[in-house]
Scaffold this motif. Structure first.
Motif, PDB file in Angstrom:
ATOM      1  N   GLN A   1       0.832  -1.206   0.000  1.00  0.00           N
ATOM      2  CA  GLN A   1       0.000   0.000   0.000  1.00  0.00           C
ATOM      3  C   GLN A   1       0.862   1.249   0.000  1.00  0.00           C
ATOM      4  O   GLN A   1       1.904   1.304   0.646  1.00  0.00           O
ATOM      5  N   THR A   2       0.417   2.238  -0.741  1.00  0.00           N
ATOM      6  CA  THR A   2       1.095   3.537  -0.763  1.00  0.00           C
ATOM      7  C   THR A   2       0.623   4.362   0.425  1.00  0.00           C
ATOM      8  O   THR A   2      -0.575   4.390   0.725  1.00  0.00           O
ATOM      9  N   VAL A   3       1.567   4.996   1.097  1.00  0.00           N
ATOM     10  CA  VAL A   3       1.241   5.847   2.234  1.00  0.00           C
ATOM     11  C   VAL A   3       1.861   7.228   2.046  1.00  0.00           C
ATOM     12  O   VAL A   3       2.931   7.366   1.464  1.00  0.00           O
ATOM     13  N   ARG A   4       1.139   8.237   2.522  1.00  0.00           N
ATOM     14  CA  ARG A   4       1.665   9.602   2.592  1.00  0.00           C
ATOM     15  C   ARG A   4       2.139   9.830   4.010  1.00  0.00           C
ATOM     16  O   ARG A   4       1.434   9.510   4.958  1.00  0.00           O
ATOM     17  N   ALA A   5       3.332  10.370   4.150  1.00  0.00           N
ATOM     18  CA  ALA A   5       3.919  10.551   5.473  1.00  0.00           C
ATOM     19  C   ALA A   5       4.719  11.851   5.505  1.00  0.00           C
ATOM     20  O   ALA A   5       4.934  12.487   4.474  1.00  0.00           O
ATOM     21  N   VAL A   6       5.145  12.206   6.700  1.00  0.00           N
ATOM     22  CA  VAL A   6       5.972  13.394   6.910  1.00  0.00           C
ATOM     23  C   VAL A   6       7.235  12.968   7.651  1.00  0.00           C
ATOM     24  O   VAL A   6       7.179  12.173   8.589  1.00  0.00           O
TER      25      VAL A   6
ATOM     26  N   TRP B   1      12.788   8.451   9.829  1.00  0.00           N
ATOM     27  CA  TRP B   1      11.606   8.275  10.662  1.00  0.00           C
ATOM     28  C   TRP B   1      10.458   9.068  10.075  1.00  0.00           C
ATOM     29  O   TRP B   1      10.600  10.251   9.760  1.00  0.00           O
ATOM     30  N   LEU B   2       9.328   8.414   9.956  1.00  0.00           N
ATOM     31  CA  LEU B   2       8.165   9.014   9.327  1.00  0.00           C
ATOM     32  C   LEU B   2       6.972   9.008  10.276  1.00  0.00           C
ATOM     33  O   LEU B   2       6.878   8.169  11.170  1.00  0.00           O
ATOM     34  N   SER B   3       6.037   9.916  10.035  1.00  0.00           N
ATOM     35  CA  SER B   3       4.774   9.926  10.748  1.00  0.00           C
ATOM     36  C   SER B   3       3.628   9.972   9.749  1.00  0.00           C
ATOM     37  O   SER B   3       3.722  10.667   8.733  1.00  0.00           O
ATOM     38  N   VAL B   4       2.579   9.213  10.038  1.00  0.00           N
ATOM     39  CA  VAL B   4       1.340   9.300   9.256  1.00  0.00           C
ATOM     40  C   VAL B   4       0.181   9.764  10.150  1.00  0.00           C
ATOM     41  O   VAL B   4      -0.967   9.634   9.787  1.00  0.00           O
ATOM     42  N   ARG B   5       0.510  10.329  11.325  1.00  0.00           N
ATOM     43  CA  ARG B   5      -0.545  10.847  12.190  1.00  0.00           C
ATOM     44  C   ARG B   5      -1.349  11.906  11.446  1.00  0.00           C
ATOM     45  O   ARG B   5      -0.783  12.788  10.782  1.00  0.00           O
ATOM     46  N   PRO B   6      -2.676  11.866  11.575  1.00  0.00           N
ATOM     47  CA  PRO B   6      -3.498  12.873  10.880  1.00  0.00           C
ATOM     48  C   PRO B   6      -3.117  14.321  11.197  1.00  0.00           C
ATOM     49  O   PRO B   6      -3.137  15.161  10.301  1.00  0.00           O
ATOM     50  N   THR B   7      -2.746  14.597  12.437  1.00  0.00           N
ATOM     51  CA  THR B   7      -2.395  15.985  12.764  1.00  0.00           C
ATOM     52  C   THR B   7      -1.056  16.385  12.179  1.00  0.00           C
ATOM     53  O   THR B   7      -0.771  17.578  12.068  1.00  0.00           O
ATOM     54  N   VAL B   8      -0.242  15.411  11.814  1.00  0.00           N
ATOM     55  CA  VAL B   8       1.078  15.710  11.233  1.00  0.00           C
ATOM     56  C   VAL B   8       0.969  15.812   9.710  1.00  0.00           C
ATOM     57  O   VAL B   8       1.467  16.756   9.096  1.00  0.00           O
ATOM     58  N   VAL B   9       0.284  14.839   9.106  1.00  0.00           N
ATOM     59  CA  VAL B   9       0.197  14.786   7.650  1.00  0.00           C
ATOM     60  C   VAL B   9      -0.799  15.819   7.120  1.00  0.00           C
ATOM     61  O   VAL B   9      -0.618  16.381   6.050  1.00  0.00           O
ATOM     62  N   GLY B  10      -1.852  16.077   7.904  1.00  0.00           N
ATOM     63  CA  GLY B  10      -2.831  17.090   7.518  1.00  0.00           C
ATOM     64  C   GLY B  10      -3.879  16.555   6.565  1.00  0.00           C
ATOM     65  O   GLY B  10      -3.833  15.440   6.103  1.00  0.00           O
TER      66      GLY B  10
END
Length: 91
Positions: A64-69, A82-91
């Motif tokens: 699966q493709t993921v968008r991260a920050v 290190w990546l985050s996919v938290r909604p508050t981080v990715v927006g």
């Protein structure tokens, strides 16, 4: 050498949005292929949800493709971003 890793850090500054493909599941998180031979993305289990606890059975499926920050970088030679996919981080 470290020059390559310095270049990776320049290419993936903290806060940069990236897209990658989930390649492996582990109890601590998932690895993400960023399409870069010099670095691997890692989303730790704590970086999926803003509230509550993620469990490995909730991980996005392999492929699966993921968008991260980008949150940061390892400094121990493993060349992980290190990546985050938290909604508050990715927006």
């Amino acid at each position: 050498g470290s020059d390559v890793w310095d270049d990776v850090i320049r290419r993936y500054p903290v806060g940069r949005a990236v897209v990658g493909e989930v390649t492996a599941h582990h109890p601590f998180g998932v690895f993400v292929d960023l399409g870069d031979p010099e670095a691997t993305g890692l989303i730790q289990i704590t970086e999926f949800l803003d509230v509550g606890r993620m469990t490995p059975d909730q991980y996005p499926p392999l492929g699966q493709t993921v968008r991260a920050v980008v949150l940061g970088h390892t400094e121990d030679g493993r060349r992980q971003i290190w990546l985050s996919v938290r909604p508050t981080v990715v927006g």
